[in-house]
Design a protein around this motif. Structure first.
Motif, PDB file in Angstrom:
ATOM      1  N   ASP A  12       0.864  -1.189   0.000  1.00  0.00           N
ATOM      2  CA  ASP A  12       0.000   0.000   0.000  1.00  0.00           C
ATOM      3  C   ASP A  12       0.892   1.227   0.000  1.00  0.00           C
ATOM      4  OD1 ASP A  12      -2.748  -0.828   0.080  1.00  0.00           O
ATOM      5  OD2 ASP A  12      -2.364  -1.636   2.077  1.00  0.00           O
TER       6      ASP A  12
ATOM      7  N   GLY B 142      -9.654  -5.900   5.216  1.00  0.00           N
ATOM      8  CA  GLY B 142     -10.227  -5.929   6.548  1.00  0.00           C
ATOM      9  C   GLY B 142     -11.268  -4.815   6.615  1.00  0.00           C
TER      10      GLY B 142
ATOM     11  N   VAL C  81      -9.723  -1.341   5.818  1.00  0.00           N
ATOM     12  CA  VAL C  81      -8.387  -1.095   6.383  1.00  0.00           C
ATOM     13  C   VAL C  81      -7.374  -1.014   5.248  1.00  0.00           C
ATOM     14  CG1 VAL C  81      -6.566  -2.109   7.815  1.00  0.00           C
ATOM     15  CG2 VAL C  81      -8.976  -2.320   8.506  1.00  0.00           C
TER      16      VAL C  81
ATOM     17  N   GLU D   3     -11.948  -9.811   8.593  1.00  0.00           N
ATOM     18  CA  GLU D   3     -11.033  -9.949   7.448  1.00  0.00           C
ATOM     19  C   GLU D   3     -11.800 -10.434   6.222  1.00  0.00           C
ATOM     20  OE1 GLU D   3      -8.159  -8.885   6.980  1.00  0.00           O
ATOM     21  OE2 GLU D   3      -7.227 -10.055   5.404  1.00  0.00           O
ATOM     22  N   LYS D   4     -11.676  -9.686   5.153  1.00  0.00           N
ATOM     23  CA  LYS D   4     -12.243 -10.044   3.847  1.00  0.00           C
ATOM     24  C   LYS D   4     -13.651 -10.644   3.965  1.00  0.00           C
ATOM     25  CE  LYS D   4      -7.736 -10.341   1.713  1.00  0.00           C
ATOM     26  NZ  LYS D   4      -6.636 -10.514   2.606  1.00  0.00           N
TER      27      LYS D   4
ATOM     28  N   THR E  57      -5.672  -9.414  11.277  1.00  0.00           N
ATOM     29  CA  THR E  57      -7.014  -8.880  11.560  1.00  0.00           C
ATOM     30  C   THR E  57      -7.692  -9.648  12.697  1.00  0.00           C
ATOM     31  OG1 THR E  57      -7.193  -8.202   9.264  1.00  0.00           O
ATOM     32  CG2 THR E  57      -9.267  -8.402  10.479  1.00  0.00           C
TER      33      THR E  57
HETATM   34  C1  G1P Z   1      -3.938  -7.210   4.273  1.00  0.00           C
HETATM   35  C2  G1P Z   1      -4.818  -7.299   5.513  1.00  0.00           C
HETATM   36  C3  G1P Z   1      -6.147  -6.614   5.265  1.00  0.00           C
HETATM   37  C4  G1P Z   1      -5.905  -5.179   4.837  1.00  0.00           C
HETATM   38  C5  G1P Z   1      -4.981  -5.153   3.614  1.00  0.00           C
HETATM   39  C6  G1P Z   1      -4.606  -3.736   3.248  1.00  0.00           C
HETATM   40  O1  G1P Z   1      -4.528  -7.974   3.256  1.00  0.00           O
HETATM   41  O2  G1P Z   1      -4.999  -8.662   5.845  1.00  0.00           O
HETATM   42  O3  G1P Z   1      -6.925  -6.637   6.442  1.00  0.00           O
HETATM   43  O4  G1P Z   1      -7.138  -4.537   4.553  1.00  0.00           O
HETATM   44  O5  G1P Z   1      -3.778  -5.869   3.856  1.00  0.00           O
HETATM   45  O6  G1P Z   1      -3.928  -3.704   2.034  1.00  0.00           O
HETATM   46  P1  G1P Z   1      -3.665  -8.501   1.988  1.00  0.00           P
HETATM   47  O7  G1P Z   1      -3.363  -7.282   1.168  1.00  0.00           O
HETATM   48  O8  G1P Z   1      -2.441  -9.127   2.550  1.00  0.00           O
HETATM   49  O9  G1P Z   1      -4.565  -9.466   1.265  1.00  0.00           O
END
Ligand code: G1P
Length: 244
Positions: free
Chosen positions: A105, A143, A178, A165-166, A206
């Motif tokens: 991110d 999340g 999130v 989560e998801k 999460t």
């Molecule tokens: C992870 C977290 C998720 C969050 C996200 C943000 O997910 O598990 O809760 O919203 O990062 O980018 P991932 O990107 O690893 O699927």
């Protein structure tokens, strides 16, 4: 190391941390990610070549990368989820509250994103998660927080009663998703250690945050700035066009 514009994405994240006044950085890496360590280290040969050619600006730029902050590395030996990766940091952060930034991110904002969370932590002394309002059809990728009450309008800040989560479509507790910026109290480690792996065998951060919310509370803040999820091809393309 995926580039956005002229720099690898991880560098934007490190610059965000440094611009927020944090000078101790731990990067959790994994197999095949040695290039990150090399990128933030001195490149003796390149520095010599640039010095010999008198390319002062370029020389200063690459030296600056190596001197940006004190960066430490831990390798996550198995990809067992974000909770598992964060747990690897426990000896480094000890009993201190710490900032967590996810490398996929990238946020472009006036005030560095993690600094915005640090300001909220200073006010509430609780775990803070950054959120953004997303259309329903995107929520299943993230999340999603459940709000207990609104604490302030500027910036929009909420006390939480849970986080999922998801979520499956139709089961979202709200529309605040999130993004990868967190301030976590050290209690998170106890909760991660009690978090069972999910059906994919991954330990989800999460789930641990949900337990932490129920025990000591947490707040969410809608941060100012534009976030790009560069873990998706479209997010990566958008981040590149933003810089053009
Ligand atoms: C992870 C977290 C998720 C969050 C996200 C943000 O997910 O598990 O809760 O919203 O990062 O980018 P991932 O990107 O690893 O699927």
């Amino acid at each position: 190391m995926l580039p956005i514009g002229t720099k690898p994405a991880i560098q934007y994240v490190v610059e965000e941390v440094v611009a927020s006044g944090i000078d101790d950085i731990l990067i959790i890496t994994g197999r095949g990610k040695r290039a990150i360590e090399d990128h933030f280290d001195h490149s003796v040969e390149l520095e010599q070549i640039l010095a010999a050619r008198g390319e002062k600006e370029k020389l200063a730029e690459i030296k600056n990368i190596a001197e940006m902050a004190s960066i430490h590395y831990i390798r996550q030996r198995e990809p067992l989820g974000l909770g598992h990766a964060v747990y690897a940091a426990r000896h480094h952060t000890g009993d201190k509250t710490f900032a967590l930034l996810l490398g996929d991110d990238v946020v472009f904002s006036k005030t560095p994103a993690i600094k915005q969370l640090m300001e909220i932590y200073a006010r509430h002394k609780k775990t803070v998660v950054a959120v953004e309002r997303l259309p329903r059809e995107k929520l299943h990728n993230y999340g999603v927080v459940e709000i207990k009450k609104r604490l302030s309008d500027s910036p929009p800040t909420y006390e939480l009663c849970g986080i999922v989560e998801k979520p499956e479509p139709g089961e979202e507790p709200g529309d605040l998703a999130v993004l990868g910026r967190y301030i976590l109290t050290p209690a998170i480690y106890t909760h991660i250690s009690k978090t069972p792996p999910d059906q994919r065998g991954e330990i989800q951060l999460t789930h641990a945050i949900d337990m932490l919310i129920k025990e000591e509370g947490a707040v969410a803040v809608e941060i100012e700035g534009k976030r790009y999820d560069i873990g998706t091809p479209e997010g990566w393309r958008e981040a590149n066009s933003f810089l053009r």
